[in-house]
Design a protein around this motif. Structure first.
Motif, mmCIF file in Angstrom:
data_model
loop_
_atom_site.group_PDB
_atom_site.id
_atom_site.type_symbol
_atom_site.label_atom_id
_atom_site.label_comp_id
_atom_site.label_asym_id
_atom_site.label_seq_id
_atom_site.Cartn_x
_atom_site.Cartn_y
_atom_site.Cartn_z
ATOM 1 N N THR A 1 15.692 5.038 41.643
ATOM 2 C CA THR A 1 14.334 5.308 41.184
ATOM 3 C C THR A 1 13.485 4.096 41.471
ATOM 4 O OG1 THR A 1 14.859 4.528 38.968
ATOM 5 C CG2 THR A 1 15.027 6.895 39.355
ATOM 6 N N ASP A 2 12.263 4.332 41.935
ATOM 7 C CA ASP A 2 11.403 3.192 42.234
ATOM 8 C C ASP A 2 9.975 3.486 41.835
ATOM 9 O OD1 ASP A 2 11.634 4.049 45.720
ATOM 10 O OD2 ASP A 2 10.161 4.709 44.292
ATOM 11 N N SER A 3 9.137 2.503 41.998
ATOM 12 C CA SER A 3 7.760 2.638 41.547
ATOM 13 C C SER A 3 6.959 3.627 42.385
ATOM 14 C CB SER A 3 7.082 1.269 41.532
ATOM 15 O OG SER A 3 7.093 0.709 42.819
ATOM 16 N N ASP A 4 7.510 4.101 43.517
ATOM 17 C CA ASP A 4 6.811 5.125 44.300
ATOM 18 C C ASP A 4 6.931 6.499 43.645
ATOM 19 O OD1 ASP A 4 6.040 3.250 46.184
ATOM 20 O OD2 ASP A 4 7.796 3.622 47.438
ATOM 21 N N THR A 5 8.084 6.789 43.051
ATOM 22 C CA THR A 5 8.264 8.098 42.422
ATOM 23 C C THR A 5 7.786 8.108 40.972
ATOM 24 O OG1 THR A 5 10.540 7.546 41.831
ATOM 25 C CG2 THR A 5 10.207 8.738 43.891
ATOM 26 N N LEU A 6 7.784 6.947 40.333
ATOM 27 C CA LEU A 6 7.296 6.811 38.956
ATOM 28 C C LEU A 6 6.305 5.647 38.936
ATOM 29 C CD1 LEU A 6 10.736 7.194 37.154
ATOM 30 C CD2 LEU A 6 8.958 8.926 37.365
ATOM 31 N N PRO A 7 5.096 5.876 39.426
ATOM 32 C CA PRO A 7 4.170 4.768 39.666
ATOM 33 C C PRO A 7 3.414 4.251 38.446
ATOM 34 C CG PRO A 7 3.148 6.824 40.291
ATOM 35 C CD PRO A 7 4.567 7.148 39.894
ATOM 36 N N ASN A 8 3.515 4.937 37.328
ATOM 37 C CA ASN A 8 2.710 4.570 36.152
ATOM 38 C C ASN A 8 3.577 3.922 35.082
ATOM 39 O OD1 ASN A 8 0.587 5.956 37.501
ATOM 40 N ND2 ASN A 8 1.437 7.861 36.745
ATOM 41 N N LEU A 9 2.941 3.131 34.219
ATOM 42 C CA LEU A 9 3.672 2.385 33.217
ATOM 43 C C LEU A 9 2.999 2.523 31.857
ATOM 44 C CD1 LEU A 9 5.960 0.219 32.769
ATOM 45 C CD2 LEU A 9 4.176 -1.486 33.133
ATOM 46 N N VAL A 10 3.788 2.813 30.830
ATOM 47 C CA VAL A 10 3.293 2.794 29.454
ATOM 48 C C VAL A 10 4.153 1.787 28.689
ATOM 49 C CG1 VAL A 10 4.667 4.784 28.696
ATOM 50 C CG2 VAL A 10 2.633 4.152 27.427
ATOM 51 N N THR A 11 3.486 0.929 27.933
ATOM 52 C CA THR A 11 4.148 -0.125 27.167
ATOM 53 C C THR A 11 3.809 0.046 25.694
ATOM 54 O OG1 THR A 11 3.928 -1.630 29.047
ATOM 55 C CG2 THR A 11 4.397 -2.622 26.908
ATOM 56 N N ILE A 12 4.827 0.032 24.855
ATOM 57 C CA ILE A 12 4.643 0.114 23.416
ATOM 58 C C ILE A 12 5.030 -1.241 22.840
ATOM 59 C CG2 ILE A 12 5.386 1.255 21.290
ATOM 60 C CD1 ILE A 12 5.884 3.745 23.016
ATOM 61 N N VAL A 13 4.115 -1.842 22.084
ATOM 62 C CA VAL A 13 4.311 -3.188 21.543
ATOM 63 C C VAL A 13 4.362 -3.109 20.016
ATOM 64 C CG1 VAL A 13 3.414 -5.537 21.434
ATOM 65 C CG2 VAL A 13 3.010 -4.144 23.488
ATOM 66 N N GLY A 14 5.503 -3.502 19.451
ATOM 67 C CA GLY A 14 5.671 -3.495 18.004
ATOM 68 C C GLY A 14 4.848 -4.588 17.343
ATOM 69 N N ARG A 15 4.437 -4.334 16.099
ATOM 70 C CA ARG A 15 3.624 -5.297 15.344
ATOM 71 C C ARG A 15 4.368 -5.865 14.142
ATOM 72 N NH1 ARG A 15 -2.543 -3.085 15.000
ATOM 73 N NH2 ARG A 15 -2.953 -3.121 17.222
ATOM 74 N N GLY A 16 5.701 -5.769 14.147
ATOM 75 C CA GLY A 16 6.473 -6.334 13.054
ATOM 76 C C GLY A 16 6.653 -5.411 11.872
ATOM 77 N N VAL A 17 6.229 -4.169 12.000
ATOM 78 C CA VAL A 17 6.375 -3.170 10.943
ATOM 79 C C VAL A 17 7.155 -1.998 11.528
ATOM 80 C CG1 VAL A 17 5.157 -1.571 9.423
ATOM 81 C CG2 VAL A 17 4.186 -3.826 9.882
ATOM 82 N N PRO A 18 8.229 -1.553 10.877
ATOM 83 C CA PRO A 18 8.970 -0.407 11.409
ATOM 84 C C PRO A 18 8.036 0.784 11.616
ATOM 85 C CG PRO A 18 10.170 -1.405 9.597
ATOM 86 C CD PRO A 18 8.804 -2.046 9.628
ATOM 87 N N SER A 19 8.072 1.332 12.818
ATOM 88 C CA SER A 19 7.196 2.446 13.173
ATOM 89 C C SER A 19 7.940 3.397 14.090
ATOM 90 C CB SER A 19 5.949 1.934 13.889
ATOM 91 O OG SER A 19 5.225 1.048 13.076
ATOM 92 N N ASN A 20 7.468 4.619 14.133
ATOM 93 C CA ASN A 20 8.007 5.628 15.034
ATOM 94 C C ASN A 20 6.961 5.988 16.068
ATOM 95 O OD1 ASN A 20 10.493 5.919 13.644
ATOM 96 N ND2 ASN A 20 9.471 7.206 12.139
ATOM 97 N N PHE A 21 7.441 6.379 17.244
ATOM 98 C CA PHE A 21 6.527 6.808 18.293
ATOM 99 C C PHE A 21 7.097 8.012 19.024
ATOM 100 C CE2 PHE A 21 9.344 3.839 20.419
ATOM 101 C CZ PHE A 21 9.654 4.495 21.596
ATOM 102 N N GLU A 22 6.198 8.770 19.585
ATOM 103 C CA GLU A 22 6.552 9.866 20.472
ATOM 104 C C GLU A 22 5.515 9.881 21.573
ATOM 105 O OE1 GLU A 22 6.259 14.612 20.257
ATOM 106 O OE2 GLU A 22 7.579 13.729 18.737
ATOM 107 N N LEU A 23 5.972 9.959 22.803
ATOM 108 C CA LEU A 23 5.024 10.078 23.910
ATOM 109 C C LEU A 23 5.511 11.145 24.859
ATOM 110 C CD1 LEU A 23 5.974 8.406 26.803
ATOM 111 C CD2 LEU A 23 5.918 6.589 25.120
ATOM 112 N N SER A 24 4.563 11.790 25.509
ATOM 113 C CA SER A 24 4.912 12.817 26.483
ATOM 114 C C SER A 24 4.020 12.684 27.699
ATOM 115 C CB SER A 24 4.800 14.216 25.872
ATOM 116 O OG SER A 24 3.481 14.478 25.454
#
Length: 109
Positions: free
Chosen positions: A14-37
């Protein structure tokens, strides 16, 4: 949460040509849940997504974060992001939920 066989880790095939986009989730020191689609393919940039507490299946990722960073490469468009803190308060009502950064065409190998 169970691990789906469609979970993919960072690999040479897998390379950046087939998956060219990036999403970054940054924690803030508090337990949290996330869901992305996304409306395309999605993979977590981690050696072991399950060790990170994250399940990736098709174009959906669901997990937990308190500190640190979790990154995902994807194709298509980001369809949805849901963030809740440890009390179940959503992003609009809580300053403690993680921040999300999305970059189209910015995935790195």
């Amino acid at each position: 949460m169970t691990r789906d066989t469609s979970v993919r880790n960072r690999t040479a095939e897998t390379d950046s040509d087939t998956l060219p986009n990036l999403v970054t989730i940054v924690g803030r020191g508090v337990p949290s849940n996330f869901e992305l689609s996304v409306d395309g393919d999605l993979e977590m940039l981690a050696d072991d997504p399950v060790a990170e507490g994250t399940v990736v299946s098709g174009g959906v990722a669901e997990g937990a974060i308190d500190v640190g960073v979790q990154r995902f490469r994807f194709s298509g468009q980001l369809a949805n992001v849901r963030l809740v803190d440890w009390n179940g308060n959503e992003a609009a009502d809580s300053a403690s939920v993680p921040t999300v950064h999305v970059g189209y065409g910015s995935a790195q190998r």
